[in-house]
Write a protein that holds these residues in place. Structure first.
Motif, mmCIF file in Angstrom:
data_model
loop_
_atom_site.group_PDB
_atom_site.id
_atom_site.type_symbol
_atom_site.label_atom_id
_atom_site.label_comp_id
_atom_site.label_asym_id
_atom_site.label_seq_id
_atom_site.Cartn_x
_atom_site.Cartn_y
_atom_site.Cartn_z
ATOM 1 N N LEU A 89 0.853 -1.192 0.000
ATOM 2 C CA LEU A 89 0.000 0.000 0.000
ATOM 3 C C LEU A 89 0.888 1.241 0.000
ATOM 4 C CD1 LEU A 89 -2.491 -1.141 2.807
ATOM 5 C CD2 LEU A 89 -2.651 -1.582 0.343
ATOM 6 N N ASN A 90 0.891 1.964 -1.122
ATOM 7 C CA ASN A 90 1.708 3.178 -1.231
ATOM 8 C C ASN A 90 0.983 4.423 -0.738
ATOM 9 O OD1 ASN A 90 3.629 1.515 -2.281
ATOM 10 N ND2 ASN A 90 3.613 2.389 -4.350
ATOM 11 N N SER A 91 -0.291 4.278 -0.405
ATOM 12 C CA SER A 91 -1.091 5.335 0.215
ATOM 13 C C SER A 91 -2.271 4.634 0.877
ATOM 14 C CB SER A 91 -1.565 6.356 -0.835
ATOM 15 O OG SER A 91 -2.370 5.722 -1.816
ATOM 16 N N ALA A 92 -3.121 5.388 1.565
ATOM 17 C CA ALA A 92 -4.343 4.803 2.130
ATOM 18 C C ALA A 92 -5.239 4.349 0.991
ATOM 19 C CB ALA A 92 -5.053 5.819 3.008
ATOM 20 N N ILE A 93 -5.674 3.109 1.028
ATOM 21 C CA ILE A 93 -6.359 2.482 -0.103
ATOM 22 C C ILE A 93 -7.733 1.961 0.312
ATOM 23 C CG2 ILE A 93 -6.301 0.524 -1.717
ATOM 24 C CD1 ILE A 93 -4.321 2.741 -2.400
ATOM 25 N N THR A 94 -8.719 2.111 -0.599
ATOM 26 C CA THR A 94 -10.033 1.498 -0.441
ATOM 27 C C THR A 94 -10.269 0.537 -1.598
ATOM 28 O OG1 THR A 94 -10.979 3.408 0.723
ATOM 29 C CG2 THR A 94 -12.524 1.889 -0.339
ATOM 30 N N LEU A 95 -10.625 -0.696 -1.271
ATOM 31 C CA LEU A 95 -11.008 -1.702 -2.258
ATOM 32 C C LEU A 95 -12.502 -1.950 -2.116
ATOM 33 C CD1 LEU A 95 -8.100 -4.304 -1.752
ATOM 34 C CD2 LEU A 95 -8.158 -2.299 -3.256
ATOM 35 N N ALA A 96 -13.235 -1.862 -3.227
ATOM 36 C CA ALA A 96 -14.689 -2.015 -3.181
ATOM 37 C C ALA A 96 -15.152 -2.958 -4.278
ATOM 38 C CB ALA A 96 -15.371 -0.658 -3.335
ATOM 39 N N THR A 104 -9.071 -0.051 3.599
ATOM 40 C CA THR A 104 -10.512 -0.225 3.820
ATOM 41 C C THR A 104 -11.068 -1.125 2.741
ATOM 42 O OG1 THR A 104 -10.718 1.980 4.817
ATOM 43 C CG2 THR A 104 -12.742 0.955 3.978
ATOM 44 N N LEU A 105 -11.860 -2.114 3.144
ATOM 45 C CA LEU A 105 -12.502 -3.018 2.186
ATOM 46 C C LEU A 105 -14.011 -2.926 2.354
ATOM 47 C CD1 LEU A 105 -9.843 -4.807 3.537
ATOM 48 C CD2 LEU A 105 -10.311 -5.996 1.388
ATOM 49 N N LEU A 132 -7.047 -0.738 9.579
ATOM 50 C CA LEU A 132 -7.588 -1.778 8.709
ATOM 51 C C LEU A 132 -9.073 -1.898 9.005
ATOM 52 C CD1 LEU A 132 -7.415 -4.077 6.674
ATOM 53 C CD2 LEU A 132 -6.565 -5.557 8.500
ATOM 54 N N ALA A 133 -9.914 -1.475 8.046
ATOM 55 C CA ALA A 133 -11.370 -1.501 8.202
ATOM 56 C C ALA A 133 -11.945 -2.499 7.215
ATOM 57 C CB ALA A 133 -11.957 -0.117 7.980
ATOM 58 N N VAL A 134 -12.631 -3.498 7.736
ATOM 59 C CA VAL A 134 -13.131 -4.601 6.916
ATOM 60 C C VAL A 134 -14.650 -4.615 7.003
ATOM 61 C CG1 VAL A 134 -13.029 -7.083 6.485
ATOM 62 C CG2 VAL A 134 -11.020 -5.887 7.407
ATOM 63 N N ASN A 135 -15.308 -4.269 5.897
ATOM 64 C CA ASN A 135 -16.767 -4.166 5.858
ATOM 65 C C ASN A 135 -17.325 -5.228 4.919
ATOM 66 O OD1 ASN A 135 -16.726 -1.787 7.528
ATOM 67 N ND2 ASN A 135 -16.092 -0.625 5.736
ATOM 68 N N SER A 136 -17.826 -6.311 5.504
ATOM 69 C CA SER A 136 -18.395 -7.409 4.729
ATOM 70 C C SER A 136 -19.419 -8.141 5.578
ATOM 71 C CB SER A 136 -17.299 -8.395 4.292
ATOM 72 O OG SER A 136 -17.859 -9.583 3.766
ATOM 73 N N THR A 137 -20.557 -8.486 4.969
ATOM 74 C CA THR A 137 -21.531 -9.323 5.666
ATOM 75 C C THR A 137 -21.322 -10.795 5.334
ATOM 76 O OG1 THR A 137 -23.160 -9.001 3.900
ATOM 77 C CG2 THR A 137 -23.249 -7.482 5.754
ATOM 78 N N GLY A 138 -20.247 -11.087 4.591
ATOM 79 C CA GLY A 138 -19.863 -12.471 4.339
ATOM 80 C C GLY A 138 -18.879 -12.930 5.393
ATOM 81 N N THR A 139 -17.940 -13.790 4.990
ATOM 82 C CA THR A 139 -16.920 -14.314 5.900
ATOM 83 C C THR A 139 -15.585 -13.639 5.617
ATOM 84 O OG1 THR A 139 -17.998 -16.481 6.086
ATOM 85 C CG2 THR A 139 -15.649 -16.365 6.621
ATOM 86 N N VAL A 188 -1.662 -10.512 11.975
ATOM 87 C CA VAL A 188 -2.028 -9.159 11.545
ATOM 88 C C VAL A 188 -1.332 -8.157 12.465
ATOM 89 C CG1 VAL A 188 -3.905 -7.501 11.257
ATOM 90 C CG2 VAL A 188 -4.269 -9.919 10.676
ATOM 91 N N ASN A 189 -0.706 -7.137 11.863
ATOM 92 C CA ASN A 189 -0.047 -6.074 12.616
ATOM 93 C C ASN A 189 -0.444 -4.729 12.005
ATOM 94 O OD1 ASN A 189 1.621 -4.497 14.184
ATOM 95 N ND2 ASN A 189 3.548 -5.312 13.382
ATOM 96 N N THR A 190 -1.336 -4.006 12.687
ATOM 97 C CA THR A 190 -1.873 -2.749 12.172
ATOM 98 C C THR A 190 -2.007 -1.736 13.305
ATOM 99 O OG1 THR A 190 -4.230 -3.223 12.593
ATOM 100 C CG2 THR A 190 -3.292 -4.100 10.564
ATOM 101 N N ALA A 191 -2.305 -0.490 12.931
ATOM 102 C CA ALA A 191 -2.583 0.521 13.950
ATOM 103 C C ALA A 191 -3.901 0.225 14.654
ATOM 104 C CB ALA A 191 -2.615 1.904 13.323
ATOM 105 N N SER A 192 -4.908 -0.207 13.905
ATOM 106 C CA SER A 192 -6.195 -0.591 14.478
ATOM 107 C C SER A 192 -6.900 -1.523 13.519
ATOM 108 C CB SER A 192 -7.071 0.640 14.766
ATOM 109 O OG SER A 192 -7.341 1.357 13.572
ATOM 110 N N LEU A 193 -7.877 -2.249 14.041
ATOM 111 C CA LEU A 193 -8.652 -3.201 13.237
ATOM 112 C C LEU A 193 -10.123 -3.047 13.572
ATOM 113 C CD1 LEU A 193 -8.992 -5.618 11.317
ATOM 114 C CD2 LEU A 193 -8.517 -7.121 13.256
#
Length: 300
Positions: A104-111, A134-135, A157-164, A171-176
């Motif tokens: 990640l070369n910058s803050a990234i959102t995958l949608a 962010t996903l 690390l923000a993970v937005n999914s109603t699946g699995t 995992v090593n992040t600032a927050s999850l």
């Protein structure tokens, strides 16, 4: 050698483009008019502008692939080997599969539009930075096969999914943060400097340790072991509070549950584990019955 385009105008692509390990740089905006595959062997590929078009994009590259801007396509697939560097958000109607390591070369959102995102290898921030990820996948599953932040920790690390959502490794992040709905499966330890907030149900696929630097851990739903197993959970949060909002072990009992916090630990519902141990300092608040096959030790 290398091949590059000048960066002016619009480049329409469709079909298969191959080089014999020759680097490829596309300077202009790319429009996919048909399903597109780019194969350059060990040659690096750089997209210096946007990519759009309701078509699939497949990249077979063992060198470095750099997306300098946004991508908006039907799907995106990279093969194993090499590295994909992201400097722009990725939006697809279908799947996103990264077979290679992701940086990640910058803050990234995958949608995606209710489609899966799969990381087949590691995910790290650019060295000396802590870029977040962010996903947003709707009902699409999210799979982290390799470690996250193993060489350079991520930001939020923000993970937005109603699946699995599956974390197969550490995992090593600032927050999850995970949103409500669906399930988060843990098969590796989670370390954050800040908060960990699991709004969805959590399943422990192995014995797990969650650690923060004096920051909170919140479970907004249930916590269970993987079926037919009794995997344990250890929490080390310093002075950070720990909140279990839902039942613990209500469908599959946990193994040893060890809670180390000098803050407040709240069990808002029932707990069913092999054992329960809390350390000295802080307070444990009970709002549900505790059932263990072994010891219960409240040090606080």
């Amino acid at each position: 050698g290398s091949l590059s385009t000048d960066g002016s105008g619009l480049l329409n692509l469709a079909g298969t483009f191959s080089t014999n390990s020759t680097a490829l740089t596309l300077g202009e905006a790319v429009n996919l008019t048909g399903a597109t595959t780019i194969a350059t062997g060990t040659g690096n590929v750089t997209f210096n502008n946007t990519i759009s078009g309701s078509q699939s994009l497949v990249l077979n590259i063992t060198g470095t692939t750099l997306f300098s801007s946004t991508v908006n396509t039907a799907s995106l697939i990279t093969d194993a080997g090499g590295t994909t560097q992201l400097n722009g958000n990725i939006t697809t109607t279908g799947v996103q599969t990264f077979g290679d390591a992701v940086q990640l070369n910058s803050a990234i959102t995958l949608a995606t539009n209710n489609s899966a995102v799969v990381f087949g290898s590691t995910v790290n921030s650019e060295p000396s930075e802590t870029n977040g990820l962010t996903l947003n996948t709707g009902s699409g599953d999210i799979t982290f096969t390799g470690t996250v932040g193993n060489t350079t920790a991520l930001g939020t690390l923000a993970v937005n999914s109603t699946g699995t959502t599956l974390f197969s490794s550490t995992v090593n992040t600032a927050s999850l943060i995970t949103d409500a709905g669906g399930t988060t499966q843990l098969n590796g330890n989670i370390t954050t400097t800040g908060t960990q907030n699991f709004s969805d149900a959590v399943q422990l696929n192995s014995a797990i340790t969650l650690s923060t630097n004096n920051s909170t851990v919140v479970f907004g739903s249930t916590v269970n072991s993987e079926p037919s197993e009794t995997n344990g959970l250890t929490l080390n949060t310093g002075s950070g509070d720990i909140t279990f909002t839902g039942a613990v072990g209500n469908t599959t009992a946990l193994g040893a549950l060890t809670v180390n916090s000098t803050g407040t630990t709240l069990f808002a519902s029932t707990v069913n584990t092999a054992s329960l141990i809390t350390d000295a300092g802080g307070t444990t608040q009970l709002n549900g019955n505790i059932t263990t096959t072994g010891v219960q030790t409240f040090g606080d």
